[in-house]
Design a protein around this motif. Structure first.
Motif, short mmCIF file in Angstrom:
data_model
loop_
_atom_site.label_atom_id
_atom_site.label_comp_id
_atom_site.label_asym_id
_atom_site.label_seq_id
_atom_site.Cartn_x
_atom_site.Cartn_y
_atom_site.Cartn_z
N MET A 1 -19.79 -59.66 -32.03
CA MET A 1 -18.51 -60.33 -31.82
C MET A 1 -18.69 -61.84 -31.96
SD MET A 1 -15.99 -59.98 -28.54
CE MET A 1 -14.43 -60.79 -28.53
N LYS A 2 -17.83 -62.48 -32.74
CA LYS A 2 -17.95 -63.92 -32.96
C LYS A 2 -17.29 -64.69 -31.81
CE LYS A 2 -18.31 -63.71 -37.96
NZ LYS A 2 -17.78 -64.18 -39.25
N LYS A 3 -17.83 -65.85 -31.55
CA LYS A 3 -17.36 -66.69 -30.44
C LYS A 3 -16.70 -67.95 -30.99
CE LYS A 3 -19.21 -69.61 -26.75
NZ LYS A 3 -20.43 -70.18 -26.18
N THR A 4 -15.58 -68.33 -30.38
CA THR A 4 -14.94 -69.59 -30.72
C THR A 4 -15.76 -70.73 -30.12
OG1 THR A 4 -12.75 -68.60 -30.80
CG2 THR A 4 -12.85 -70.98 -30.49
#
Length: 201
Positions: A1-4
């Protein structure tokens, strides 16, 4: 999951004069992932941190950074326009910035290449920026610009360096798609918040 990731734009620019050590130090008091700054050249070709086209904030509304040598810029007070009570701060060099903060957070270096500058000077600014960063193993330090030719040159000079193209407000989703297709070396795009809709995302 990518993080802002959260980047402090020119440091904590509502608490101290932007692009000064005070602004960067204050920014690190917050839960940020990185800091953004702006790179220009003094008249004697020292890479320094300043955003605006002119020096109106310092009482020189018709002068540019490149009208002054580095020693002259160091003698000016780049914090006084923000607060009369702020301690005086001369201009910060890019070398100082990278040395002080590269191990403390991510960095985004916006190369401000102006229309009035000669191509050789623009390319010098790109080379200085990338050379001062040196070797990197990830995207903890990135370079960006509104000047696409500068990013093309940067990729030729340092293939693989993470480069970000800054879009203008009038550029559209079609422009974004076109530039990413034409220049696959780009690490990403920097978008004006007004253009950030579901389609652009």
């Amino acid at each position: 999951m990518k993080k802002t990731l959260i980047f402090a734009h020119r440091g904590a620019n509502r608490e101290a004069a932007e692009n000064t050590r005070s602004a960067f130090e204050r920014a690190l008091h917050y839960a940020i992932d990185g800091m953004e700054t702006d790179v220009q050249l003094s008249r004697d070709e020292v890479a320094v941190l300043w955003h605006d086209r002119f020096l109106g904030k310092l009482g020189h509304p018709a002068r540019h950074i490149d009208d002054f040598d580095y020693s002259e810029l160091r003698a000016m007070n780049f914090a006084g326009h923000f607060s009369a009570s702020a301690p005086a701060e001369g201009i910060m060099s890019l070398q100082e910035f990278i040395h002080a903060y590269r191990t403390r957070c991510r960095l985004l270096l916006e190369i401000k290449n102006r229309d009035w500058e000669q191509r050789a000077r623009q390319e010098n600014k790109v080379r200085q920026t990338l050379d001062m960063v040196g070797a990197i193993s990830n995207a903890d330090i990135m370079a960006s610009s509104f000047n696409l030719d500068s990013l093309i040159y940067a990729n030729q000079y340092r293939p693989g360096f993470p480069l970000v193209y800054n879009l203008e407000e009038e550029q559209t989703l079609a422009d974004a798609r076109q530039v990413l297709a034409a220049y696959p070396f780009l690490h990403g795009l920097c978008l004006p918040i007004a253009t950030l809709d579901e389609a652009m995302t």
